[in-house]
Design a protein around this motif. Structure first.
Motif, short mmCIF file in Angstrom:
data_model
loop_
_atom_site.label_atom_id
_atom_site.label_comp_id
_atom_site.label_asym_id
_atom_site.label_seq_id
_atom_site.Cartn_x
_atom_site.Cartn_y
_atom_site.Cartn_z
N GLY A 40 3.15 52.75 27.91
CA GLY A 40 2.97 52.17 26.59
C GLY A 40 3.14 50.66 26.54
O GLY A 40 2.90 50.05 25.53
N ASP A 41 3.54 50.02 27.62
CA ASP A 41 3.75 48.58 27.70
C ASP A 41 2.38 47.96 27.70
O ASP A 41 1.61 48.07 27.01
CB ASP A 41 4.50 48.24 28.96
N ALA A 42 1.78 47.65 28.57
CA ALA A 42 0.38 47.38 28.53
C ALA A 42 0.07 46.30 27.54
O ALA A 42 0.80 45.37 27.35
CB ALA A 42 -0.35 48.64 28.09
N SER A 43 -1.12 46.41 27.01
CA SER A 43 -1.40 45.60 25.85
C SER A 43 -0.81 46.34 24.67
O SER A 43 -1.08 47.51 24.47
CB SER A 43 -2.90 45.45 25.67
N LEU A 44 0.01 45.66 23.91
CA LEU A 44 0.60 46.29 22.73
C LEU A 44 -0.35 46.24 21.55
O LEU A 44 -0.06 46.81 20.50
CB LEU A 44 1.90 45.59 22.37
N HIS A 45 -1.47 45.55 21.71
CA HIS A 45 -2.39 45.32 20.59
C HIS A 45 -3.54 46.33 20.64
O HIS A 45 -4.14 46.57 21.68
CB HIS A 45 -2.94 43.90 20.64
N TRP A 46 -3.84 46.89 19.46
CA TRP A 46 -4.92 47.87 19.33
C TRP A 46 -5.86 47.40 18.23
O TRP A 46 -5.42 47.04 17.13
CB TRP A 46 -4.36 49.24 18.97
N ASN A 47 -7.16 47.40 18.51
CA ASN A 47 -8.15 47.15 17.48
C ASN A 47 -8.41 48.44 16.69
O ASN A 47 -8.49 49.52 17.29
CB ASN A 47 -9.47 46.67 18.09
N VAL A 48 -8.53 48.31 15.40
CA VAL A 48 -8.83 49.45 14.53
C VAL A 48 -10.23 49.26 13.97
O VAL A 48 -10.54 48.22 13.37
CB VAL A 48 -7.81 49.58 13.39
N LEU A 49 -11.08 50.26 14.17
CA LEU A 49 -12.47 50.21 13.74
C LEU A 49 -12.73 51.32 12.73
O LEU A 49 -12.32 52.46 12.93
CB LEU A 49 -13.41 50.40 14.94
N GLN A 96 -6.22 44.26 13.90
CA GLN A 96 -5.37 44.67 15.01
C GLN A 96 -4.02 45.15 14.52
O GLN A 96 -3.49 44.67 13.53
CB GLN A 96 -5.15 43.53 16.00
N VAL A 97 -3.48 46.13 15.25
CA VAL A 97 -2.12 46.63 15.01
C VAL A 97 -1.34 46.45 16.30
O VAL A 97 -1.83 46.76 17.39
CB VAL A 97 -2.14 48.12 14.60
N THR A 98 -0.12 45.94 16.18
CA THR A 98 0.75 45.75 17.33
C THR A 98 1.77 46.88 17.40
O THR A 98 2.47 47.15 16.42
CB THR A 98 1.49 44.41 17.26
N LEU A 99 1.81 47.57 18.53
CA LEU A 99 2.73 48.70 18.71
C LEU A 99 4.05 48.24 19.31
O LEU A 99 4.12 47.18 19.95
CB LEU A 99 2.08 49.75 19.62
N PRO A 100 5.11 49.02 19.16
CA PRO A 100 6.39 48.67 19.76
C PRO A 100 6.29 48.67 21.29
O PRO A 100 5.51 49.42 21.86
CB PRO A 100 7.33 49.78 19.27
N PRO A 101 7.08 47.85 21.98
CA PRO A 101 7.08 47.85 23.44
C PRO A 101 7.49 49.21 24.00
O PRO A 101 8.30 49.92 23.42
CB PRO A 101 8.12 46.77 23.79
N ARG A 102 6.87 49.57 25.13
CA ARG A 102 7.21 50.78 25.90
C ARG A 102 6.96 52.07 25.11
O ARG A 102 7.56 53.09 25.38
CB ARG A 102 8.67 50.73 26.39
N PHE A 103 6.05 51.98 24.15
CA PHE A 103 5.70 53.15 23.34
C PHE A 103 4.26 53.54 23.64
O PHE A 103 3.35 52.73 23.52
CB PHE A 103 5.85 52.82 21.85
N ALA A 104 4.05 54.78 24.08
CA ALA A 104 2.71 55.29 24.38
C ALA A 104 2.30 56.24 23.27
O ALA A 104 2.72 57.41 23.24
CB ALA A 104 2.70 55.99 25.73
N VAL A 105 1.49 55.77 22.33
CA VAL A 105 1.11 56.58 21.18
C VAL A 105 0.19 57.70 21.61
O VAL A 105 -0.66 57.54 22.49
CB VAL A 105 0.45 55.69 20.10
#
Length: 423
Positions: free
Chosen positions: A361-370, A379-388
């Motif tokens: 879940g670290d990775a890019s914490l940023h996700w584009n929403v379409l 964009q939505v920023t997820l918490p660190p080390r969280f794999a949704v």
């Protein structure tokens, strides 16, 4: 990195699992920043600006439920691969390390487990996915047995569906199981042993296939370039070595989600999503972005984290890999996309780049929403080390790893959506 061979079925979960129910709401009208045209029968949507103005973006904030430490008869997770939230608020976790479905109340209290290791109906050889079915039923998929097992809302066995594995393949990876029973799988062709020299790179391919509730093939899409592989020379007990395929560090991985007879796919080659309806390529969604060069500092960070593996014993494959980090051909560019999910209203969430090799879940914490029409919301920023793993109207559910390492948790986060006109 989880080796494909270490899963026991010659597979690794490098693909997102989507489709979390609910009919999507109507999409807002396309904005002036969205260009739409057709090319050779393909509907192309290209957006250049996010719809959300400052203060309107969605955010992920407080932890609503944290499932982790011992709780009565529950002693903790081994490998919480996927999970789902039922309509009554209960959370069901598929633990790939324990081969169990673990049920929790909406407030996080442990309830009971379902299943056990074995080959009989209701048991699992290599449990990997869980899906929410109709009326809070639960469907679990076993990648070693190529079997989907349905349980009623209280965990009692209802039925099973075994999908025959075609010759020349290594079985299926689960993508989606719809409320009406359609099963969508990725037919995998990962070569074992790896057909090349040590540390050489090859592209793995696969096809998306859909089956009816009775196991009849509906359609097939592909093949797709689903991942990049590296040949790892692993010593054998009797002498010599065997060449095993592992995922290339920071390499591309395909991702898929399903909505009815529509399959959305990304390969990581570019910031884009392809749309297939009834097995036919019908559309492309594009948004701003470009491939990022893998810097020396990123390579150093990757190696540092590999040399400090997380909790639990390190197998022979990881030991060989960690001891040979200087020989591993790390990708020159980060993927254009990472994981892909669909939320409960039909919006597509696509990870910006793919760095999940660094930490879960670290990775890019940023996700584009379409939006369902292909327009870019923001964009939505997820918490660190969280794999949704699942996105609802007002929550995100997934696995989380403490900064200090240790055992995985499963967390439910609040998703806050400020009022935005028409979005």
């Amino acid at each position: 990195m989880r080796s494909r061979v270490a899963l026991g079925a010659g597979l690794a979960l490098a693909f997102s699992i989507g489709g979390v129910g609910c009919r999507p709401s109507a999409a807002p009208p396309l904005r002036s920043s969205v260009a739409v045209h057709d090319s050779a029968g393909i509907h192309i949507v290209q957006d250049t600006a996010a719809a959300w103005a400052p203060g309107q973006a969605w955010s992920v904030d407080s932890v609503l439920v944290d499932l982790g430490g011992a709780d009565g008869a529950f002693s903790g997770f081994a490998n919480p691969a996927t999970m789902t939230r039922l309509r009554d608020g209960r959370i069901v976790v598929a633990d790939a390390g324990l081969d169990l479905l673990i049920y929790f109340a909406g407030d996080g209290h442990f309830l009971y487990t379902v299943g056990s290791r074995g080959r009989a109906p209701g048991q699992f050889q290599s449990l990997w996915s869980v899906f929410r079915g109709a009326a809070d039923s639960v469907v679990a998929y076993d990648i070693a047995a190529s079997r989907a097992t349905t349980f009623d809302p209280n965990g009692a066995l209802v039925d099973t569906l075994t999908v025959p594995v075609p010759p020349g393949t290594n079985g299926y990876l689960p993508i989606d199981r719809s409320a009406v029973g359609t099963l969508t799988l990725l037919r995998n062709t990962t070569p074992v042993p790896f057909p090349g020299r040590a540390w050489s790179v090859a592209v793995d391919s696969g096809a998306v296939v859909r089956f009816s509730p009775t196991g009849v093939l509906i359609d097939s899409i592909g093949p797709f370039p689903v991942s990049e592989l590296v040949g790892l020379p692993v010593p054998q007990a009797g002498g010599g070595t065997v060449m095993l395929p592992i995922d290339r560090p920071l390499g591309r991985k395909a991702a898929f989600v399903v909505q009815g007879d529509t399959v959305w796919a990304t390969t990581g080659a570019t910031p884009s999503i392809d749309k297939y309806v009834g097995g036919r390529h019908t559309g492309i969604i594009r948004w701003p972005g470009s491939l990022t060069v893998v810097s020396a500092s990123l390579v150093a960070e990757y190696k540092r984290r590999r040399e400090r593996p997380g909790a639990g014993p390190v197998g022979i494959i990881d030991s060989v890999f960690n001891a040979s980090l200087d020989s591993v051909p790390i990708s020159d560019y980060l993927p254009g996309t990472g994981r892909l999910l669909r939320d409960s209203r039909g919006d597509l969430w696509v990870q910006v780049g793919g760095l999940s090799d660094l930490a879960p879940g670290d990775a890019s914490l940023h996700w584009n929403v379409l939006a369902p029409d292909g327009s870019w919301l923001g964009q939505v920023t997820l918490p660190p080390r969280f794999a949704v793993q699942e996105i609802g109207t007002d929550y995100l559910l997934g696995s989380w790893l403490p900064d200090s390492g240790g055992a995985f948790h499963v967390r439910l986060y609040r998703l806050t959506k400020p009022v935005v006109g028409g979005a």
